[in-house]
Design an enzyme around this catalytic site. Sequence first.
Site, PDB file in Angstrom:
ATOM      1  CE  LYS A   1      -3.881   1.933   2.556  1.00  0.00           C
ATOM      2  NZ  LYS A   1      -4.859   1.566   3.759  1.00  0.00           N
TER       3      LYS A   1
ATOM      4  CB  SER B   1      -8.180   3.281   2.832  1.00  0.00           C
ATOM      5  OG  SER B   1      -7.392   2.685   3.689  1.00  0.00           O
TER       6      SER B   1
ATOM      7  CB  SER C   1      -8.159   0.334   5.666  1.00  0.00           C
ATOM      8  OG  SER C   1      -9.167   1.315   5.282  1.00  0.00           O
TER       9      SER C   1
END
Length: 486
Positions: A80, A155, A179
């Site tokens: 990420k 996310s 997330s």
Amino acid sequence: MTALHWSTARQLRDAVGAGEISCQEIVRHHLNRIEALNPALNAFLTVTPEGALKEARRWDAARAQGEPLPPLAGVPVVLKDNLCTRGVRTTCGSRILETYAPPYDATAVERLRAAGAIILGKANMDEFAMGSSTENSAFGPSKNPWDTSRVPGGSSGGSAAAVAAGLAPLALGSDTGGSVKQPAALCGLVGMRPTYGRVSRHGLVAFASSLDQVGPFSRTVEDNLLLLSTISGHDPRDSTSAERPALDGLMPDDGVAGLRVGLPKEHFGEGVDPEAAEAVRLCARLLEAAGARVEEVSLPHDDLAVATYYVLADAEASSNLARYDGIRYGLCASRDDLAEQYEATRGEGFGAEVKRRVLLGTFVLSSGYYEAYYGRALSARALCRQDFEHAFERVDLLLGPTSPTPAFSLGAKVDDPLAMYLSDVFTIPSCLGGFPGLSFPCGFSSSGLPLGAQLVGPKWTEGTVYRAALHLERVLGLTDRHPEAA
Ligand code: GLN
């Protein structure tokens, strides 16, 4: 034979170890696949082919020399884009960090490299991890490989989309209020949010420091444990990292007989997609059939969790994001007056959701409102945590749906922040208490979208969580089903 890109990390590692395939072959295959599929998915913000091939050559050479290989040698992984990578840009999905290349690796990244994992690139995300769909990314949304008109969740949506599409077997995300778990559910993956303190936050760009945790995505339970055990363990550079050794990477495989499982009744009520609830109930029956004891439990303060989370997370975010002022790094909108420069930099650099949160967070911390909002939210957080502690006096694990619905359409919730916030209504409560939670694929909707179930345990019981998930993975037999478009 399984296509190379649907091989698990475990299979790849074993094939490399046995000399059946080279690390370079594995990496090239995945890089080609990224080139072919990423334009439609927007899962990667940055691909790092040179670095990846260099590492692959290094491990191939080591093997040729007869040197012992580390446990993840040759296994591709995606990060990420809020995990710092030395010399590789780390945008957090934000314009304000669009060109920022950190001078150091996050601890989790350092440990992955040491274990031989090969970093293919950085994954798309909601700006500063604020969101549930990746639509808050400054670089366009990622698409769900199961249906590209839908969101992959967020996310950590880019990480999830990449693993679901076979662009990598493993990815790291971060989970503040859901997330990792929510995108795992929406993309048909296994996603773990570890106990708070299990994984170092050093080099994870801070959103809400009392909640943020790094967590692994994979297509199988075993791979998930493999990745988590690699990155876990004490780190003196993060004062909230627990003084515990790394999690044991050996898969607990002793069945579920005698395990006590609670179904929180608040997570099966109004607003839950009936197919999602039914798929979880099936899991409960399967556990029972294997000797587990299933009972209904209650989390009486569950309805406070989302509001509590948004007060606390936004308060922490407003403080954490104060550092983006255009002075030391990141975007700088140059002005003669310093105050104007701050305003212009933050005005241009941050997107609408980040601004909303900074404003809300600053407000709840302001004198005169501090006690009314921040203080009360801290008390409510304690009540939510105690609900879980009470439940864990009776049961070993909680089981419920991860998300109230399967993947929703792109655009469906962008104009309605509250609707977006409610995507995390089942993942947020356990995050407030720092408990580990895992989402695993438990079925498909009638329209062919993945459904996820969530297992939550007391702190430091990831082993039990994985044990139950492994049992269900075996009896459900869903791991060979992949998105058609991919
Ligand atoms: N969707 C939640 C939020 O927007 C959780 C995000 C996260 O876990 N990073 O804050």
